[in-house]
Scaffold this active site. Structure first.
Site, short mmCIF file in Angstrom:
data_model
loop_
_atom_site.label_atom_id
_atom_site.label_comp_id
_atom_site.label_asym_id
_atom_site.label_seq_id
_atom_site.Cartn_x
_atom_site.Cartn_y
_atom_site.Cartn_z
N TYR A 1 51.72 47.58 -22.03
CA TYR A 1 51.01 48.83 -22.30
C TYR A 1 51.57 49.62 -23.48
O TYR A 1 50.97 50.64 -23.87
CB TYR A 1 51.01 49.71 -21.04
CG TYR A 1 50.32 49.05 -19.86
CD1 TYR A 1 48.96 48.74 -19.92
CD2 TYR A 1 51.03 48.70 -18.71
CE1 TYR A 1 48.32 48.12 -18.87
CE2 TYR A 1 50.39 48.07 -17.64
CZ TYR A 1 49.04 47.78 -17.73
OH TYR A 1 48.41 47.15 -16.68
N HIS B 1 40.58 50.64 -22.04
CA HIS B 1 41.82 50.04 -21.51
C HIS B 1 42.79 49.81 -22.68
O HIS B 1 42.36 49.44 -23.78
CB HIS B 1 41.54 48.68 -20.85
CG HIS B 1 40.60 48.80 -19.69
ND1 HIS B 1 41.00 49.28 -18.47
CD2 HIS B 1 39.28 48.54 -19.60
CE1 HIS B 1 39.95 49.30 -17.65
NE2 HIS B 1 38.90 48.86 -18.32
C1 DQA Z 1 44.55 49.11 -17.63
C2 DQA Z 1 44.27 47.67 -17.21
C3 DQA Z 1 44.19 47.56 -15.70
O1 DQA Z 1 43.96 46.21 -15.31
C4 DQA Z 1 45.49 48.03 -15.08
O2 DQA Z 1 45.41 47.99 -13.66
C5 DQA Z 1 45.95 49.35 -15.55
C6 DQA Z 1 45.78 49.69 -16.96
C7 DQA Z 1 44.76 49.23 -19.15
O3 DQA Z 1 44.66 50.33 -19.68
O4 DQA Z 1 45.08 48.23 -19.80
O5 DQA Z 1 46.52 50.13 -14.81
O6 DQA Z 1 43.41 49.91 -17.30
#
Ligand code: DQA
Length: 156
Positions: A24, A102
């Site tokens: 992330y 995302h």
């Molecule tokens: C997310 C992707 C999701 O699969 C994950 O559960 C997250 C973050 C993203 O921003 O990449 O918590 O939404």
């Protein structure tokens, strides 16, 4: 229609910065929100940000966006993306612009992330560009806003 964008953040996003940075990135949620808010300000939009680790809070944030006649919802529902029918139904009843966002690319990850309950009720989804995902989501909101403003003034 107000000039407010609701930015909605789901479970565990409050831990960005220290949460799996290889996936992330190291940017905190507060930094993402500040950057989004600054970008929005430059194009004449205000931002209401709601983060919660509880699904019902997020449903109510979507209801509030509708009651406020918000221009748009930009939502990173995090893991709820993959199984929340309540968020899907709440979004279906919001008539403004809706962008799913995302940081990572869920389609390139585990199988359970390959489903989005939200995808069918949003205008579009942006995924995989880390902090740029939020910039692109804002650009999509502005493009949609400008397109509907110009179609409203087009001669019939
Ligand atoms: C997310 C992707 C999701 O699969 C994950 O559960 C997250 C973050 C993203 O921003 O990449 O918590 O939404």
């Amino acid at each position: 229609m107000s000039n407010v964008v609701y930015l909605i953040s789901g479970p565990n996003l409050d831990e960005l910065g220290t949460r799996e940075p290889a996936i992330y990135g190291a940017t905190t949620l507060q930094q993402h929100v500040e950057r989004f808010r600054e970008g929005a300000r430059r194009v004449g939009l205000g931002v209401t940000h709601v983060q919660s680790n509880f699904e019902g809070d997020l449903v109510e944030a979507i209801h509030q966006a509708r009651l406020d006649d918000a221009l748009a919802i930009v939502i990173n529902a995090a893991s709820l993306t993959h199984y929340s029918w309540s968020l899907r139904d709440a979004l279906a009843n919001f008539g403004g612009i809706k962008i799913e966002v995302h940081l990572s690319n869920p389609l390139a990850r585990e199988d359970f992330r390959h489903v989005s309950t939200l995808a069918a009720v949003v205008d579009g989804s942006i995924a995989g560009f880390r902090e740029l995902s939020y910039d692109l989501a804002l650009a999509a909101v502005v493009a949609r806003r400008d397109a509907s403003a110009s179609s409203a003034t087009d001669p019939a």
